[in-house]
Design a protein around this motif. Structure first.
Motif, PDB file in Angstrom:
ATOM      1  N   PHE A   1       0.607   6.991  -6.447  1.00  0.00           N
ATOM      2  CA  PHE A   1      -0.514   7.962  -6.647  1.00  0.00           C
ATOM      3  C   PHE A   1      -0.462   9.209  -6.422  1.00  0.00           C
ATOM      4  CE2 PHE A   1      -4.328   9.799  -4.917  1.00  0.00           C
ATOM      5  CZ  PHE A   1      -5.311   9.622  -5.743  1.00  0.00           C
ATOM      6  N   GLU A   2       0.407   9.517  -5.172  1.00  0.00           N
ATOM      7  CA  GLU A   2       0.417  10.984  -4.816  1.00  0.00           C
ATOM      8  C   GLU A   2       1.324  11.693  -5.870  1.00  0.00           C
ATOM      9  OE1 GLU A   2       1.522  10.209  -0.774  1.00  0.00           O
ATOM     10  OE2 GLU A   2      -0.627  10.437  -0.246  1.00  0.00           O
TER      11      GLU A   2
ATOM     12  N   ASP B   1      -7.126   1.763  -5.578  1.00  0.00           N
ATOM     13  CA  ASP B   1      -6.429   0.998  -4.592  1.00  0.00           C
ATOM     14  C   ASP B   1      -5.412  -0.034  -5.437  1.00  0.00           C
ATOM     15  OD1 ASP B   1      -8.978   0.341  -5.877  1.00  0.00           O
ATOM     16  OD2 ASP B   1      -8.675  -1.507  -4.601  1.00  0.00           O
TER      17      ASP B   1
ATOM     18  N   GLU C   1       0.924  -1.304  -0.084  1.00  0.00           N
ATOM     19  CA  GLU C   1      -0.060   0.067  -0.080  1.00  0.00           C
ATOM     20  C   GLU C   1       0.636   1.224  -0.245  1.00  0.00           C
ATOM     21  OE1 GLU C   1      -3.577   2.271   2.371  1.00  0.00           O
ATOM     22  OE2 GLU C   1      -2.984   0.106   2.994  1.00  0.00           O
ATOM     23  N   ALA C   2       1.858   1.185   0.775  1.00  0.00           N
ATOM     24  CA  ALA C   2       2.901   2.460   0.627  1.00  0.00           C
ATOM     25  C   ALA C   2       3.215   2.904  -0.510  1.00  0.00           C
ATOM     26  CB  ALA C   2       3.995   2.338   1.695  1.00  0.00           C
TER      27      ALA C   2
ATOM     28  N   SER D   1       1.939   1.963  -3.554  1.00  0.00           N
ATOM     29  CA  SER D   1       0.957   2.434  -4.412  1.00  0.00           C
ATOM     30  C   SER D   1       0.573   3.786  -3.949  1.00  0.00           C
ATOM     31  CB  SER D   1      -0.408   1.293  -4.059  1.00  0.00           C
ATOM     32  OG  SER D   1      -1.297   1.687  -4.751  1.00  0.00           O
ATOM     33  N   LYS D   2       0.337   4.050  -2.746  1.00  0.00           N
ATOM     34  CA  LYS D   2       0.145   5.451  -2.428  1.00  0.00           C
ATOM     35  C   LYS D   2       1.154   6.533  -2.704  1.00  0.00           C
ATOM     36  CE  LYS D   2      -1.072   8.279   1.865  1.00  0.00           C
ATOM     37  NZ  LYS D   2      -1.342   8.244   3.138  1.00  0.00           N
TER      38      LYS D   2
ATOM     39  N   TYR E   1      -5.510   9.442  -1.811  1.00  0.00           N
ATOM     40  CA  TYR E   1      -5.385   8.170  -1.938  1.00  0.00           C
ATOM     41  C   TYR E   1      -6.412   7.528  -1.219  1.00  0.00           C
ATOM     42  CZ  TYR E   1      -3.608   3.533  -2.064  1.00  0.00           C
ATOM     43  OH  TYR E   1      -3.400   2.041  -2.502  1.00  0.00           O
ATOM     44  N   PRO E   2      -7.348   6.571  -1.940  1.00  0.00           N
ATOM     45  CA  PRO E   2      -6.989   6.247  -3.044  1.00  0.00           C
ATOM     46  C   PRO E   2      -7.753   6.595  -4.339  1.00  0.00           C
ATOM     47  CG  PRO E   2      -8.360   4.495  -2.228  1.00  0.00           C
ATOM     48  CD  PRO E   2      -8.033   5.600  -1.341  1.00  0.00           C
TER      49      PRO E   2
END
Length: 155
Positions: free
Chosen positions: A10-11, A56, A3-4, A6-7, A34-35
């Motif tokens: 995204f950011e 996600d 998740e970190a 992915s985040k 996020y998300p």
């Protein structure tokens, strides 16, 4: 994907959304946390159109993309010809698919790079891994492609 990661991905992507571009295109960002990337496309003579990207597991998975009214409500699969959003489906060359997706029951984005495309029975052989990382298939590239389709449909 963790998740970190992915985040972070995204950011970095939404951090590249510039005020000048948003103004030039008539975009209003409702959320870039996020998300979720949630953007309204405004047009002076057509009903505004909203896309909500749920990211996600970005970019192990493509974003799920919802087609919405400006108020955030879903554009229903069952519409009347006078529906103010009918132009989106009538003039998008099937990218904005007016039918109900087999999993969500909602109209959907039928374009590589959307989770609904890659999970649809007609496209399951077109794996996201074949497109991921290619130019234009990042979040802003997908948003740009969909804006261009919408902009043509709104003419």
């Amino acid at each position: 994907m963790l998740e970190a990661l992915s985040k972070g991905s995204f950011e970095r992507a939404v951090g590249r959304l510039e005020a000048r571009l948003l103004t030039q295109r008539g975009w209003t960002v409702m959320s870039a946390a996020y998300p979720v990337l949630d953007v309204i496309f405004a047009h002076p003579r057509r009903a505004s159109f909203r896309l909500r990207f749920t990211c996600d597991d970005w970019d192990d998975l493509p974003p799920s993309i919802n087609l919405l009214r400006a108020d955030g409500g879903y554009i229903p699969a069952q519409r009347q010809p006078s529906d103010p959003h009918e132009y989106v489906f009538a003039n998008s060359g099937s990218v904005f698919n007016s039918g109900a997706h087999e999993r969500t029951g909602q109209p959907f984005v039928c374009m590589r790079g959307s989770r609904e495309f890659h999970t649809h029975a007609g496209h399951r052989s077109e794996l996201w891994d074949n497109y991921r990382g290619q130019p234009g298939n990042d979040l802003l590239g997908l948003l740009d492609q969909l804006w261009r389709v919408w902009e043509r449909a709104a003419r």
